[in-house]
Design an enzyme around this catalytic site. Structure first.
Site, PDB file in Angstrom:
ATOM      1  N   LEU A  51      -4.752  -7.009  -6.914  1.00  0.00           N
ATOM      2  CA  LEU A  51      -4.627  -8.531  -7.589  1.00  0.00           C
ATOM      3  C   LEU A  51      -5.811  -9.387  -8.113  1.00  0.00           C
ATOM      4  O   LEU A  51      -5.692 -10.266  -8.827  1.00  0.00           O
ATOM      5  CB  LEU A  51      -3.985  -9.372  -6.802  1.00  0.00           C
ATOM      6  CG  LEU A  51      -2.351  -8.771  -6.448  1.00  0.00           C
ATOM      7  CD1 LEU A  51      -1.444  -9.654  -5.458  1.00  0.00           C
ATOM      8  CD2 LEU A  51      -1.707  -8.232  -7.631  1.00  0.00           C
ATOM      9  N   ASP A  60      -4.702  -5.855 -18.292  1.00  0.00           N
ATOM     10  CA  ASP A  60      -3.625  -4.918 -18.583  1.00  0.00           C
ATOM     11  C   ASP A  60      -3.819  -4.358 -20.177  1.00  0.00           C
ATOM     12  O   ASP A  60      -2.644  -4.070 -20.809  1.00  0.00           O
ATOM     13  CB  ASP A  60      -2.193  -5.709 -18.427  1.00  0.00           C
ATOM     14  CG  ASP A  60      -1.821  -5.793 -17.194  1.00  0.00           C
ATOM     15  OD1 ASP A  60      -2.307  -5.267 -16.065  1.00  0.00           O
ATOM     16  OD2 ASP A  60      -0.865  -6.689 -16.871  1.00  0.00           O
ATOM     17  N   GLU A 101       6.129   5.639  -9.620  1.00  0.00           N
ATOM     18  CA  GLU A 101       4.888   5.645  -9.507  1.00  0.00           C
ATOM     19  C   GLU A 101       4.591   6.552  -8.116  1.00  0.00           C
ATOM     20  O   GLU A 101       3.418   7.332  -8.519  1.00  0.00           O
ATOM     21  CB  GLU A 101       4.679   3.986  -8.653  1.00  0.00           C
ATOM     22  CG  GLU A 101       4.735   3.042  -9.727  1.00  0.00           C
ATOM     23  CD  GLU A 101       4.621   1.792  -9.075  1.00  0.00           C
ATOM     24  OE1 GLU A 101       4.042   0.791  -9.822  1.00  0.00           O
ATOM     25  OE2 GLU A 101       4.531   1.489  -7.983  1.00  0.00           O
ATOM     26  N   GLY A 111       0.839  -1.261   0.075  1.00  0.00           N
ATOM     27  CA  GLY A 111       0.065  -0.070   0.080  1.00  0.00           C
ATOM     28  C   GLY A 111       0.737   1.255   0.075  1.00  0.00           C
ATOM     29  O   GLY A 111       0.433   2.305   0.356  1.00  0.00           O
ATOM     30  N   SER A 112       2.163   1.160  -0.600  1.00  0.00           N
ATOM     31  CA  SER A 112       2.696   2.256  -0.527  1.00  0.00           C
ATOM     32  C   SER A 112       2.237   3.465  -1.232  1.00  0.00           C
ATOM     33  O   SER A 112       2.161   4.777  -1.072  1.00  0.00           O
ATOM     34  CB  SER A 112       4.329   2.395  -0.980  1.00  0.00           C
ATOM     35  OG  SER A 112       4.383   1.798  -2.257  1.00  0.00           O
ATOM     36  N   ASN A 113       1.700   2.894  -2.595  1.00  0.00           N
ATOM     37  CA  ASN A 113       0.829   3.977  -3.420  1.00  0.00           C
ATOM     38  C   ASN A 113      -0.412   4.512  -2.983  1.00  0.00           C
ATOM     39  O   ASN A 113      -0.580   5.681  -2.842  1.00  0.00           O
ATOM     40  CB  ASN A 113       0.744   3.136  -4.850  1.00  0.00           C
ATOM     41  CG  ASN A 113       1.993   3.220  -5.661  1.00  0.00           C
ATOM     42  OD1 ASN A 113       2.267   4.219  -6.427  1.00  0.00           O
ATOM     43  ND2 ASN A 113       2.541   2.076  -5.812  1.00  0.00           N
ATOM     44  N   HIS A 125       0.516  -0.214 -13.761  1.00  0.00           N
ATOM     45  CA  HIS A 125       1.048  -1.212 -13.658  1.00  0.00           C
ATOM     46  C   HIS A 125       2.674  -0.962 -13.806  1.00  0.00           C
ATOM     47  O   HIS A 125       3.105   0.010 -14.614  1.00  0.00           O
ATOM     48  CB  HIS A 125       0.904  -1.985 -15.233  1.00  0.00           C
ATOM     49  CG  HIS A 125       1.558  -3.347 -15.509  1.00  0.00           C
ATOM     50  ND1 HIS A 125       0.581  -4.449 -14.802  1.00  0.00           N
ATOM     51  CD2 HIS A 125       2.585  -3.542 -16.166  1.00  0.00           C
ATOM     52  CE1 HIS A 125       1.667  -5.293 -15.334  1.00  0.00           C
ATOM     53  NE2 HIS A 125       2.706  -5.093 -16.053  1.00  0.00           N
ATOM     54  N   ILE A 147     -11.398  -7.064 -12.093  1.00  0.00           N
ATOM     55  CA  ILE A 147     -12.532  -6.175 -11.473  1.00  0.00           C
ATOM     56  C   ILE A 147     -13.555  -6.774 -12.281  1.00  0.00           C
ATOM     57  O   ILE A 147     -13.744  -6.886 -13.504  1.00  0.00           O
ATOM     58  CB  ILE A 147     -12.381  -4.846 -12.007  1.00  0.00           C
ATOM     59  CG1 ILE A 147     -11.100  -4.228 -11.385  1.00  0.00           C
ATOM     60  CG2 ILE A 147     -13.529  -3.726 -11.940  1.00  0.00           C
ATOM     61  CD1 ILE A 147     -11.139  -4.163  -9.763  1.00  0.00           C
ATOM     62  N   ASN A 182      -5.668   1.795 -13.570  1.00  0.00           N
ATOM     63  CA  ASN A 182      -4.706   0.843 -12.959  1.00  0.00           C
ATOM     64  C   ASN A 182      -3.232   1.471 -13.121  1.00  0.00           C
ATOM     65  O   ASN A 182      -3.063   2.075 -14.072  1.00  0.00           O
ATOM     66  CB  ASN A 182      -4.941  -0.500 -13.488  1.00  0.00           C
ATOM     67  CG  ASN A 182      -3.846  -1.384 -12.888  1.00  0.00           C
ATOM     68  OD1 ASN A 182      -3.641  -1.557 -11.662  1.00  0.00           O
ATOM     69  ND2 ASN A 182      -3.355  -2.294 -13.699  1.00  0.00           N
TER      70      ASN A 182
HETATM   71  C1  GRF Z   1       3.252  -1.438  -7.585  1.00  0.00           C
HETATM   72  O1  GRF Z   1       4.561  -1.540  -8.094  1.00  0.00           O
HETATM   73  C2  GRF Z   1       2.162  -1.343  -8.462  1.00  0.00           C
HETATM   74  O2  GRF Z   1       2.500  -0.957 -10.041  1.00  0.00           O
HETATM   75  C3  GRF Z   1       1.790  -2.794  -8.672  1.00  0.00           C
HETATM   76  O3  GRF Z   1       1.750  -3.362  -7.310  1.00  0.00           O
HETATM   77  C4  GRF Z   1       2.748  -2.555  -6.695  1.00  0.00           C
HETATM   78  C5  GRF Z   1       2.081  -1.999  -5.573  1.00  0.00           C
HETATM   79  O4  GRF Z   1       2.969  -1.520  -4.652  1.00  0.00           O
HETATM   80  N1  GRF Z   1       0.713  -3.129  -9.538  1.00  0.00           N
HETATM   81  P1  GRF Z   1       2.412  -0.917  -3.348  1.00  0.00           P
HETATM   82  O5  GRF Z   1       1.595  -2.002  -2.363  1.00  0.00           O
HETATM   83  O6  GRF Z   1       1.808   0.224  -3.550  1.00  0.00           O
HETATM   84  O7  GRF Z   1       3.683  -0.394  -2.253  1.00  0.00           O
END
Ligand code: GRF
Length: 187
Positions: free
Chosen positions: A86, A146, A175, A12-14, A105, A89, A103
Protein backbone atom coordinates in the site's frame (compact mmCIF):
# COMPACT_ATOMS: atom_id res chain seq x y z
CA UNK A 1 18.20 -19.45 -9.62
CA UNK A 2 16.27 -16.19 -10.13
CA UNK A 3 15.33 -14.30 -6.97
CA UNK A 4 11.97 -12.70 -6.27
CA UNK A 5 11.21 -10.11 -3.57
CA UNK A 6 7.56 -9.70 -2.61
CA UNK A 7 6.33 -6.44 -1.06
CA UNK A 8 3.01 -6.74 0.80
CA UNK A 9 1.02 -4.89 3.46
CA UNK A 10 -1.96 -7.14 4.15
CA UNK A 11 -3.14 -10.67 4.70
CA UNK A 12 -0.68 -12.06 2.18
CA UNK A 13 -2.69 -14.76 0.45
CA UNK A 14 -1.05 -13.84 -2.86
CA UNK A 15 2.39 -13.78 -1.26
CA UNK A 16 1.85 -17.24 0.23
CA UNK A 17 0.56 -18.57 -3.09
CA UNK A 18 3.61 -17.26 -4.96
CA UNK A 19 6.03 -18.60 -2.33
CA UNK A 20 4.44 -22.05 -2.60
CA UNK A 21 4.40 -22.00 -6.41
CA UNK A 22 8.17 -21.43 -6.61
CA UNK A 23 9.11 -23.35 -3.48
CA UNK A 24 10.46 -26.59 -4.92
CA UNK A 25 13.02 -24.69 -7.03
CA UNK A 26 12.03 -26.56 -10.19
CA UNK A 27 10.76 -23.40 -11.85
CA UNK A 28 14.20 -21.78 -11.73
CA UNK A 29 13.17 -19.07 -9.29
CA UNK A 30 12.46 -18.62 -5.61
CA UNK A 31 11.09 -15.99 -3.26
CA UNK A 32 14.20 -14.75 -1.44
CA UNK A 33 12.63 -11.95 0.59
CA UNK A 34 9.32 -10.53 1.74
CA UNK A 35 9.14 -6.85 2.65
CA UNK A 36 6.22 -5.63 4.76
CA UNK A 37 5.50 -2.14 6.11
CA UNK A 38 2.80 -3.16 8.64
CA UNK A 39 4.01 -4.88 11.83
CA UNK A 40 0.61 -6.59 12.36
CA UNK A 41 0.04 -7.79 8.77
CA UNK A 42 -0.88 -11.44 8.21
CA UNK A 43 1.73 -11.78 5.48
CA UNK A 44 4.53 -11.74 8.09
CA UNK A 45 3.54 -14.97 9.82
CA UNK A 46 2.57 -16.61 6.52
CA UNK A 47 5.94 -16.01 4.89
CA UNK A 48 7.98 -16.78 8.01
CA UNK A 49 6.06 -20.05 8.46
CA UNK A 50 7.23 -20.99 4.97
CA UNK A 51 10.84 -20.18 5.90
CA UNK A 52 11.16 -17.02 3.80
CA UNK A 53 13.21 -14.14 5.16
CA UNK A 54 10.76 -11.37 6.03
CA UNK A 55 11.77 -7.76 6.72
CA UNK A 56 9.32 -5.48 8.51
CA UNK A 57 10.34 -1.96 7.55
CA UNK A 58 8.90 1.48 8.25
CA UNK A 59 7.96 3.90 5.48
CA UNK A 60 11.15 5.87 6.06
CA UNK A 61 13.27 2.72 5.86
CA UNK A 62 11.58 1.78 2.58
CA UNK A 63 12.42 5.25 1.29
CA UNK A 64 16.06 4.88 2.38
CA UNK A 65 18.06 4.35 -0.79
CA UNK A 66 21.16 2.80 0.77
CA UNK A 67 19.19 0.45 3.01
CA UNK A 68 16.85 -0.80 0.26
CA UNK A 69 19.42 -1.15 -2.52
CA UNK A 70 21.65 -3.00 -0.04
CA UNK A 71 18.86 -5.34 1.09
CA UNK A 72 17.77 -6.21 -2.45
CA UNK A 73 21.25 -6.16 -3.99
CA UNK A 74 22.79 -8.49 -1.39
CA UNK A 75 20.07 -11.04 -2.09
CA UNK A 76 20.50 -10.68 -5.85
CA UNK A 77 16.85 -9.79 -6.40
CA UNK A 78 15.83 -9.98 -10.08
CA UNK A 79 12.14 -9.11 -9.81
CA UNK A 80 10.09 -7.14 -7.24
CA UNK A 81 6.47 -8.27 -6.95
CA UNK A 82 3.92 -6.02 -5.24
CA UNK A 83 1.08 -8.09 -3.82
CA UNK A 84 -1.24 -5.82 -1.87
CA UNK A 85 1.51 -3.31 -1.04
CA UNK A 86 0.00 0.00 0.00
CA UNK A 87 2.95 2.42 -0.09
CA UNK A 88 4.21 4.22 -3.16
CA UNK A 89 7.47 2.76 -4.48
CA UNK A 90 10.36 5.25 -4.20
CA UNK A 91 11.79 6.63 -7.43
CA UNK A 92 15.25 5.14 -6.88
CA UNK A 93 13.75 1.62 -6.90
CA UNK A 94 11.75 2.32 -10.07
CA UNK A 95 14.97 3.53 -11.74
CA UNK A 96 17.20 0.73 -10.48
CA UNK A 97 14.65 -2.02 -11.17
CA UNK A 98 13.29 -0.53 -14.38
CA UNK A 99 10.73 -2.97 -15.89
CA UNK A 100 11.47 -5.36 -13.03
CA UNK A 101 8.73 -4.26 -10.60
CA UNK A 102 5.22 -5.60 -11.15
CA UNK A 103 1.98 -5.00 -9.31
CA UNK A 104 -1.37 -6.76 -9.24
CA UNK A 105 -4.48 -4.61 -9.13
CA UNK A 106 -7.91 -6.13 -8.39
CA UNK A 107 -9.83 -4.54 -11.28
CA UNK A 108 -9.62 -4.12 -15.03
CA UNK A 109 -7.40 -1.03 -15.19
CA UNK A 110 -7.78 1.78 -16.11
CA UNK A 111 -11.17 1.20 -14.50
CA UNK A 112 -11.26 1.50 -10.70
CA UNK A 113 -7.60 2.44 -10.28
CA UNK A 114 -5.76 5.35 -8.72
CA UNK A 115 -5.49 6.82 -5.26
CA UNK A 116 -7.79 5.28 -2.63
CA UNK A 117 -8.70 2.39 -4.93
CA UNK A 118 -7.38 -0.62 -3.06
CA UNK A 119 -8.77 -3.76 -1.46
CA UNK A 120 -12.48 -3.79 -0.67
CA UNK A 121 -12.90 -0.16 -1.89
CA UNK A 122 -12.35 -1.37 -5.46
CA UNK A 123 -14.98 -4.10 -5.24
CA UNK A 124 -17.50 -1.77 -3.58
CA UNK A 125 -17.04 0.70 -6.45
CA UNK A 126 -17.50 -2.08 -9.03
CA UNK A 127 -20.80 -3.15 -7.40
CA UNK A 128 -22.00 0.48 -7.05
CA UNK A 129 -21.30 1.09 -10.74
CA UNK A 130 -23.33 -2.03 -11.66
CA UNK A 131 -20.49 -3.43 -13.74
CA UNK A 132 -21.23 -6.72 -15.47
CA UNK A 133 -17.60 -7.80 -15.31
CA UNK A 134 -14.39 -7.08 -13.42
CA UNK A 135 -11.04 -8.81 -13.10
CA UNK A 136 -7.34 -8.42 -12.42
CA UNK A 137 -4.55 -6.40 -13.98
CA UNK A 138 -0.86 -7.24 -13.67
CA UNK A 139 1.25 -4.26 -14.72
CA UNK A 140 4.71 -2.74 -14.51
CA UNK A 141 5.13 -0.14 -11.80
CA UNK A 142 5.79 3.48 -12.80
CA UNK A 143 5.89 6.70 -10.74
CA UNK A 144 2.16 7.12 -11.30
CA UNK A 145 -0.22 4.99 -9.22
CA UNK A 146 -1.77 2.14 -11.29
CA UNK A 147 -0.61 3.58 -14.63
CA UNK A 148 2.35 1.41 -15.66
CA UNK A 149 2.30 -0.71 -18.81
CA UNK A 150 -0.20 -3.58 -18.63
CA UNK A 151 1.21 -7.11 -18.87
CA UNK A 152 -1.86 -9.27 -18.32
CA UNK A 153 -5.59 -9.03 -17.57
CA UNK A 154 -8.20 -11.69 -16.76
CA UNK A 155 -11.95 -11.15 -16.55
CA UNK A 156 -14.71 -12.53 -14.34
CA UNK A 157 -18.47 -11.91 -14.53
CA UNK A 158 -20.29 -9.86 -11.89
CA UNK A 159 -23.94 -10.75 -11.34
CA UNK A 160 -26.60 -8.29 -10.19
CA UNK A 161 -26.81 -9.98 -6.80
CA UNK A 162 -23.06 -10.07 -6.11
CA UNK A 163 -21.89 -8.20 -3.00
CA UNK A 164 -18.46 -6.61 -2.73
CA UNK A 165 -17.36 -9.69 -0.77
CA UNK A 166 -18.56 -11.97 -3.60
CA UNK A 167 -16.65 -9.91 -6.14
CA UNK A 168 -13.57 -9.97 -3.95
CA UNK A 169 -13.71 -13.77 -3.76
CA UNK A 170 -13.95 -14.07 -7.55
CA UNK A 171 -11.07 -11.66 -8.05
CA UNK A 172 -8.89 -13.42 -5.48
CA UNK A 173 -9.46 -16.72 -7.29
CA UNK A 174 -8.22 -15.12 -10.52
CA UNK A 175 -5.20 -13.68 -8.71
CA UNK A 176 -4.23 -17.03 -7.20
CA UNK A 177 -4.57 -18.78 -10.56
CA UNK A 178 -2.70 -16.31 -12.77
CA UNK A 179 -0.22 -14.23 -10.78
CA UNK A 180 2.42 -16.95 -10.21
CA UNK A 181 2.23 -18.05 -13.85
CA UNK A 182 2.68 -14.51 -15.16
CA UNK A 183 5.66 -14.02 -12.82
CA UNK A 184 7.20 -17.27 -14.06
CA UNK A 185 6.82 -16.13 -17.66
CA UNK A 186 8.36 -12.73 -16.95
CA UNK A 187 11.37 -14.38 -15.32
C1 GRF B 1 -5.28 -8.30 -3.69
O1 GRF B 1 -6.61 -8.25 -4.10
C2 GRF B 1 -4.42 -7.45 -4.59
O2 GRF B 1 -4.86 -7.37 -5.89
C3 GRF B 1 -4.56 -6.13 -3.94
O3 GRF B 1 -4.57 -6.36 -2.57
C4 GRF B 1 -5.10 -7.65 -2.33
C5 GRF B 1 -4.12 -8.37 -1.47
O4 GRF B 1 -4.65 -9.57 -0.98
N1 GRF B 1 -3.79 -5.10 -4.48
P1 GRF B 1 -3.74 -10.59 -0.18
O5 GRF B 1 -3.08 -9.80 0.95
O6 GRF B 1 -2.73 -11.14 -1.14
O7 GRF B 1 -4.66 -11.63 0.33
Amino acid sequence: MKKIAIFASGSGSNAENIIRYFRDGERGAEVALVVCNKPDAGVISRSRALGVETAVLSRSQINDRELMLGLLGERGVDLIVLAGFLLMIPGFLIETYSDRIVNIHPSLLPKFGGKGMYGRHVHEAVVAARESETGITIHYVSEKCDEGRIIFQAVTAVSETDTAADVEAKVHALEWKHFPEVIAELL
